[in-house]
Motif scaffolding. Sequence first.
Motif, PDB file in Angstrom:
ATOM      1  N   UNK A  63     -38.332  14.362  59.836  1.00 27.22           N
ATOM      2  CA  UNK A  63     -37.007  13.734  59.877  1.00 27.22           C
ATOM      3  C   UNK A  63     -37.089  12.394  60.597  1.00 27.22           C
ATOM      4  N   UNK A  64     -37.782  12.364  61.718  1.00 27.46           N
ATOM      5  CA  UNK A  64     -37.931  11.114  62.466  1.00 27.46           C
ATOM      6  C   UNK A  64     -38.673  10.080  61.619  1.00 27.46           C
ATOM      7  N   UNK A  65     -39.695  10.525  60.929  1.00 27.79           N
ATOM      8  CA  UNK A  65     -40.461   9.623  60.072  1.00 27.79           C
ATOM      9  C   UNK A  65     -39.595   9.060  58.953  1.00 27.79           C
ATOM     10  N   UNK A  66     -38.746   9.901  58.375  1.00 25.02           N
ATOM     11  CA  UNK A  66     -37.880   9.440  57.289  1.00 25.02           C
ATOM     12  C   UNK A  66     -36.863   8.409  57.762  1.00 25.02           C
ATOM     13  N   UNK A  67     -36.518   8.449  59.043  1.00 32.92           N
ATOM     14  CA  UNK A  67     -35.573   7.478  59.597  1.00 32.92           C
ATOM     15  C   UNK A  67     -36.253   6.149  59.928  1.00 32.92           C
ATOM     16  N   UNK A 121     -29.949  19.775  64.252  1.00 33.43           N
ATOM     17  CA  UNK A 121     -29.638  19.483  62.854  1.00 33.43           C
ATOM     18  C   UNK A 121     -28.735  18.270  62.669  1.00 33.43           C
ATOM     19  N   UNK A 122     -28.026  17.864  63.723  1.00 38.12           N
ATOM     20  CA  UNK A 122     -27.106  16.726  63.606  1.00 38.12           C
ATOM     21  C   UNK A 122     -27.836  15.433  63.263  1.00 38.12           C
ATOM     22  N   UNK A 123     -29.102  15.309  63.672  1.00 39.08           N
ATOM     23  CA  UNK A 123     -29.849  14.077  63.405  1.00 39.08           C
ATOM     24  C   UNK A 123     -30.046  13.880  61.909  1.00 39.08           C
ATOM     25  N   UNK A 125     -28.590  15.414  59.464  1.00 40.04           N
ATOM     26  CA  UNK A 125     -27.361  15.548  58.693  1.00 40.04           C
ATOM     27  C   UNK A 125     -26.490  14.302  58.729  1.00 40.04           C
ATOM     28  N   UNK A 126     -26.569  13.508  59.807  1.00 44.27           N
ATOM     29  CA  UNK A 126     -25.630  12.397  59.975  1.00 44.27           C
ATOM     30  C   UNK A 126     -26.239  10.999  60.036  1.00 44.27           C
ATOM     31  N   UNK A 127     -27.392  10.858  60.708  1.00 47.98           N
ATOM     32  CA  UNK A 127     -27.964   9.532  60.938  1.00 47.98           C
ATOM     33  C   UNK A 127     -28.251   8.756  59.647  1.00 47.98           C
ATOM     34  N   UNK A 128     -28.777   9.385  58.571  1.00 49.25           N
ATOM     35  CA  UNK A 128     -29.092   8.608  57.368  1.00 49.25           C
ATOM     36  C   UNK A 128     -27.896   7.857  56.783  1.00 49.25           C
ATOM     37  N   UNK A 129     -26.689   8.383  56.938  1.00 49.09           N
ATOM     38  CA  UNK A 129     -25.489   7.689  56.467  1.00 49.09           C
ATOM     39  C   UNK A 129     -24.806   6.900  57.575  1.00 49.09           C
ATOM     40  N   UNK A 130     -24.809   7.456  58.776  1.00 50.88           N
ATOM     41  CA  UNK A 130     -24.072   6.852  59.888  1.00 50.88           C
ATOM     42  C   UNK A 130     -24.689   5.544  60.374  1.00 50.88           C
ATOM     43  N   UNK A 131     -25.988   5.566  60.664  1.00 48.44           N
ATOM     44  CA  UNK A 131     -26.594   4.390  61.281  1.00 48.44           C
ATOM     45  C   UNK A 131     -26.611   3.156  60.377  1.00 48.44           C
ATOM     46  N   UNK A 132     -27.058   3.235  59.118  1.00 48.07           N
ATOM     47  CA  UNK A 132     -27.062   2.029  58.275  1.00 48.07           C
ATOM     48  C   UNK A 132     -25.665   1.416  58.108  1.00 48.07           C
ATOM     49  N   UNK A 133     -24.652   2.291  57.960  1.00 51.87           N
ATOM     50  CA  UNK A 133     -23.285   1.789  57.803  1.00 51.87           C
ATOM     51  C   UNK A 133     -22.795   1.130  59.089  1.00 51.87           C
ATOM     52  N   UNK A 134     -23.147   1.715  60.232  1.00 49.96           N
ATOM     53  CA  UNK A 134     -22.741   1.158  61.519  1.00 49.96           C
ATOM     54  C   UNK A 134     -23.415  -0.185  61.755  1.00 49.96           C
ATOM     55  N   UNK A 135     -24.701  -0.244  61.493  1.00 52.69           N
ATOM     56  CA  UNK A 135     -25.439  -1.496  61.692  1.00 52.69           C
ATOM     57  C   UNK A 135     -24.888  -2.602  60.781  1.00 52.69           C
ATOM     58  N   UNK A 136     -24.639  -2.265  59.513  1.00 51.96           N
ATOM     59  CA  UNK A 136     -24.117  -3.257  58.567  1.00 51.96           C
ATOM     60  C   UNK A 136     -22.748  -3.781  59.008  1.00 51.96           C
ATOM     61  N   UNK A 147     -33.365  -2.517  68.395  1.00 45.70           N
ATOM     62  CA  UNK A 147     -34.296  -1.659  67.655  1.00 45.70           C
ATOM     63  C   UNK A 147     -33.937  -0.194  67.872  1.00 45.70           C
ATOM     64  N   UNK A 148     -33.680   0.561  66.803  1.00 42.04           N
ATOM     65  CA  UNK A 148     -33.331   1.976  66.985  1.00 42.04           C
ATOM     66  C   UNK A 148     -34.568   2.818  67.284  1.00 42.04           C
ATOM     67  N   UNK A 149     -34.388   3.919  67.970  1.00 47.38           N
ATOM     68  CA  UNK A 149     -35.471   4.865  68.231  1.00 47.38           C
ATOM     69  C   UNK A 149     -34.867   6.233  68.511  1.00 47.38           C
ATOM     70  N   UNK A 150     -35.718   7.245  68.562  1.00 48.72           N
ATOM     71  CA  UNK A 150     -35.269   8.621  68.771  1.00 48.72           C
ATOM     72  C   UNK A 150     -35.751   9.132  70.118  1.00 48.72           C
ATOM     73  N   UNK A 151     -34.846   9.791  70.843  1.00 46.35           N
ATOM     74  CA  UNK A 151     -35.184  10.389  72.140  1.00 46.35           C
ATOM     75  C   UNK A 151     -35.121  11.908  72.021  1.00 46.35           C
TER      76      UNK A 151
END
Length: 237
Positions: A63-67, A121-123, A125-136, A147-151
């Motif tokens: 999942x982290x790799x896909x992000x 599971x929230x990562x 389920x939500x980040x793939x749609x949430x983050x790109x839209x927020x950044x845009x 620069x985004x990263x995962x903790x």
Amino acid sequence: MKPRDYSIKYEKPEEMERLKKNTPARIGIGRCGPRYTTEAYLDYRGAQARANDAVFKEVPGSVIESLGVFEVRTLCADKYEMITRPDRGRLFDEETCQLISSRCRHDVDVQIYFGDGLSSPAIGANIPDLYPALRAALEAENVTVGTPFFVRYCRVNTARTIGPLLNAKLTCVLIGERPGLITDESMSAYMALNARPEMQESEYKVVSNISRIGMPPVEAAAYIAELMMDMMQKGNC
């Protein structure tokens, strides 16, 4: 003695059906005597199990790799320690701080990062749609985004270290929130202006219940971006 009548009678059954179709809440689920029906009971136990798993499961490396982001972790060794020692879930060792500093942009308007928190599971389920839209949405307003990263084993107050480390005006962690019996994929966005170690809890702005059955990720992105712009223009008012 007259036997007790356990049957359910609705004055307006069509209204109950309408409500059931428009909410994920457990209403009108029926009963068998004084107890839940078997179907309702098994559904309830399944939801409890999913909520427990959400807290203790790890976010898969795939999942982290896909992000397309890099990963760091707090001082916690595992999920159990993150739950029992929240103080360690807020801090990084010196090597990790150096890694974040070397791989991320500095002096940006907004620094966004992702944390597993209390719902792994929230990562996915939500980040793939949430983050790109927020950044845009932010970049459309000429806001510089870091620069985004995962903790991993992340608590909200990691923002108190990351904000000043990267000298960001506003720091935002998108983090899995405590699961309930309706969904185990819910996420929150915690935002702080001029995040710093001595800041108060009340200085965070929060958008919660981000999920497919709460506030949908893309809709949440628009709202969070608007709130960030307002915070940077007006301060924490």
